[in-house]
Design an enzyme around this catalytic site. Structure first.
Site, PDB file in Angstrom:
ATOM      1  N   SER A 123     142.830  66.599  83.892  1.00 39.51           N
ATOM      2  CA  SER A 123     141.469  66.187  84.189  1.00 39.51           C
ATOM      3  C   SER A 123     140.465  67.071  83.436  1.00 39.51           C
ATOM      4  CB  SER A 123     141.250  66.239  85.694  1.00 39.51           C
ATOM      5  OG  SER A 123     140.106  65.560  86.018  1.00 39.51           O
ATOM      6  N   ASP A 166     144.272  54.968  86.339  1.00 38.93           N
ATOM      7  CA  ASP A 166     143.264  56.014  86.471  1.00 38.93           C
ATOM      8  C   ASP A 166     141.956  55.649  85.775  1.00 38.93           C
ATOM      9  OD1 ASP A 166     141.859  58.347  86.715  1.00 38.93           O
ATOM     10  OD2 ASP A 166     143.032  59.448  85.209  1.00 38.93           O
ATOM     11  N   HIS A 200     145.377  59.482  88.556  1.00 35.26           N
ATOM     12  CA  HIS A 200     144.931  60.625  87.779  1.00 35.26           C
ATOM     13  C   HIS A 200     146.026  61.688  87.682  1.00 35.26           C
ATOM     14  CE1 HIS A 200     141.392  62.380  86.101  1.00 35.26           C
ATOM     15  NE2 HIS A 200     141.243  63.343  86.982  1.00 35.26           N
TER      16      HIS A 200
END
Ligand SMILES: *[C@@H]1O[C@H](CO)[C@@H](O)[C@H](O)[C@H]1NC(C)=O
Ligand SMILES: *[C@@H]1O[C@H](CO)[C@@H](O)[C@H](O)[C@H]1NC(C)=O
Ligand SMILES: *[C@@H]1O[C@H](CO)[C@@H](O)[C@H](O)[C@H]1NC(C)=O
Ligand SMILES: *[C@@H]1O[C@H](CO)[C@@H](O)[C@H](O)[C@H]1NC(C)=O
Ligand SMILES: *[C@@H]1O[C@H](CO)[C@@H](O)[C@H](O)[C@H]1NC(C)=O
Ligand SMILES: *[C@@H]1O[C@H](CO)[C@@H](O)[C@H](O)[C@H]1NC(C)=O
Ligand SMILES: *[C@@H]1O[C@H](CO)[C@@H](O)[C@H](O)[C@H]1NC(C)=O
Ligand SMILES: CC(=O)N[C@H]1CO[C@H](CO)[C@@H](O)[C@@H]1O
Length: 466
Positions: free
Chosen positions: A171, A404, A431
């Site tokens: 991320s 995601d 994610h």
């Protein structure tokens, strides 16, 4: 010197492992896993004496930055690579260590030494107890990358058998992992960027669109209906009742409430709770059960159970300037988005799931209200500095996951020869699914997670062999 700052901290913090960003802030994704080989509290805390401001030679202030190591897979007689697991916007209380955690899978295969540094300001690595806006000016991705550079160079010297470093992050820290390779190529041999949000997008309407796509037509329709019914009741004089139904009494500002409402369903998709979110909603829509009540059951049982609390979305909560190991991340991450990245998850003009209140005006006001000055990110400058979706380095693998919505801010088609891409494709694949322990809803077929991990591992092995 590795200074143990406080034993209380060791005892106090629980098992928050592979951390990976959420709609607005980090989530501790692997905390409910039962396959712990070792309790997270058994990892000692180390402290690194870090430079506060890497970009001002006249400023000699320092702060203590927390880090953890895991040498369970490392053979001291042979040596091996170092995996620098990069943390993002949240507290860290252990290195990756759980069976099935992607980072551990790679470390086992490589005989790697895992080391992980908490991101400056988050958790117990804050330079200041007072997080007033003035004191946040050393909170930036550029400072964080420089922290990693000086830390890992020093750490590597201490582990005399090891020379090669691979970074892994997910991320925001997936973006840091890619950028670290670009900005400090002499320190590492390569980088794994899991769901790396390298493209700073100001008006990120594609996020909501991908939530709708990944949810599927029926579920997206049900979620739109939830928003409409909530809007009708909320603006029809029942705002207090609606807040009560969702245990969201603290969200007194309309924008905060509707962003929370949107994020609670987006995160269901984002983090792989597709089935738990969508199955009851679609059922309820088809059998005439109240959608608001059905959705409230999801937010109370699934979302609040694993992903957050409505309170964190309140302007007042984010205005709180007292440093708190567990509770400051929302303010800190908002600061980073208001100054560097945006990623404003706005309502698209058509077919939006979220309320149209969640728009640029909301974010502009929110940044200003929380920080007391008109902060606004220059995302073009950020993308010029790092490359955005043209981030150009060698030996970087960008791994994304099919459901995601953050994949819209990453790199999903190959741009350069030595920057391969891979996509984890499965049901409930959210994610950072490649570096998590598991899909919370169970990874559904077709499921190529093992294959993508193999591709990633082979990429790392090829960098190490170069
Ligand atoms: C490396 O070792 C030195 C000397 O023991 C120590 O001061 C330093 O903190 C160590 N660095 C890291 C990153 O552990
Ligand atoms: C932080 O959260 C952990 C886990 O929920 C808790 O055990 C700990 O007491 C908290 N620490 C502080 C300083 O609030
Ligand atoms: C950190 O380093 C600075 C500068 O070298 C030094 O003055 C300070 O005492 C160190 N702090 C700790 C806690 O060791
Ligand atoms: C309708 O769907 C909801 C949500 O899944 C479920 O709780 C409820 O039992 C269903 N009602 C009927 C009559 O099938
Ligand atoms: C601000 O945060 C601190 C630390 O978590 C907490 O003790 C305090 O009650 C909060 N202040 C307000 C006004 O909520
Ligand atoms: C955002 O929504 C508010 C409330 O509906 C509205 O007043 C404002 O003009 C909108 N802003 C933009 C940029 O569309
Ligand atoms: C890269 O980002 C820009 C700006 O956000 C966008 O216009 C462009 O389509 C993106 N390119 C790719 C290949 O995704
Ligand atoms: C490697 C891979 O699976 N790439 C896919 C990435 O996602 C886009 C759609 O968003 C697909 O078209 C690619 O095939």
């Amino acid at each position: 010197m590795n200074i143990k700052k406080s034993l209380l901290v060791t005892l106090g913090l629980l098992l928050l492992v592979t951390v990976c960003l959420g709609g607005r802030t980090f989530k501790n994704l692997n905390q409910n896993n039962n396959n712990n080989v070792k309790d997270s509290s058994s990892f000692p805390i180390y402290w690194y004496n870090q430079t506060l401001n890497h970009f001002d030679a006249q400023d000699s202030r320092t702060f203590m930055q927390r880090y953890y190591t895991n040498d369970a897979y490392y053979d001291y007689s042979k040596g091996g690579p170092i995996i620098l697991y990069i943390n993002g916007e949240g507290p860290v209380s252990s290195p990756p260590y759980q069976q099935g955690d992607g980072v551990v899978v790679y470390a086992q295969a490589l005989g790697a030494y895992i080391v992980t540094l908490e991101h400056r300001y988050y958790g117990d690595s804050s330079p200041f107890e007072d997080l007033s806006t003035e004191n946040l000016k050393f909170l930036s991705s550029r400072q964080a990358l420089n922290d990693l550079a000086v830390f890992i160079s020093d750490f590597r010297k201490n582990l005399s058998l090891s020379t090669e470093v691979v970074t892994i992050g997910g991320s925001y820290s997936g973006a840091l992992s890619a950028w670290f390779r670009v900005k400090y190529p002499h320190i590492t041999v390569g980088s794994v960027s899991s769901s790396g949000v390298v493209n700073a997008i100001l008006d990120f309407t594609a996020f909501d669109e991908w939530v709708a796509y990944a949810a599927g037509d029926e579920c997206a329709t049900a979620m739109r209906q939830v928003t409409q019914e909530v809007e009708q009741a909320y603006f029809g004089g029942q705002a207090d009742e609606i807040r009560q139904i969702f245990n969201a009494e603290t969200l007194v500002e309309d924008g905060d409430f509707f962003f929370w409402l949107a994020d609670s369903n987006a995160e269901g998709i984002q983090y792989g709770y597709h089935s738990q979110l969508c199955d009851p909603l679609v059922d309820a829509m088809n059998n005439g059960t109240s959608l608001i009540k059905t959705y409230a059951l999801y937010t109370a049982n699934v979302w609040t159970g694993s992903l957050g609390t409505p309170a964190e979305y309140a302007t007042a909560w984010q205005q709180n300037t007292t440093h708190d190991i567990n509770n400051s991340a929302d303010r800190l991450w908002l600061y980073q988005t208001c100054t560097e990245f945006g990623y404003w998850q706005n309502a698209p003009a058509e077919n939006s799931i979220r309320s149209s209140i969640v728009n640029m005006t909301y974010w502009r006001d929110h940044c200003e209200q929380v920080f007391g000055i008109a902060l606004w990110p220059d995302v073009e400058a950020t993308n010029e500095y790092y490359g955005g979706n043209q981030t150009a380095g060698t030996n970087i693998i960008f791994v994304n996951s099919s459901q995601d919505p953050w994949s819209r801010a990453s790199i999903i088609t190959q741009q350069y020869p030595s920057e391969p891409v891979a996509m984890v494709t499965c049901g409930n694949c959210g994610h950072c699914s490649d570096i998590r322990v598991d899909c919370p809803g169970g990874c559904d077929t077709p499921n190529n997670l093992a294959q993508v991990r193999q591709v990633t591992l082979q990429a790392i092995q090829s960098w190490l062999a170069q």
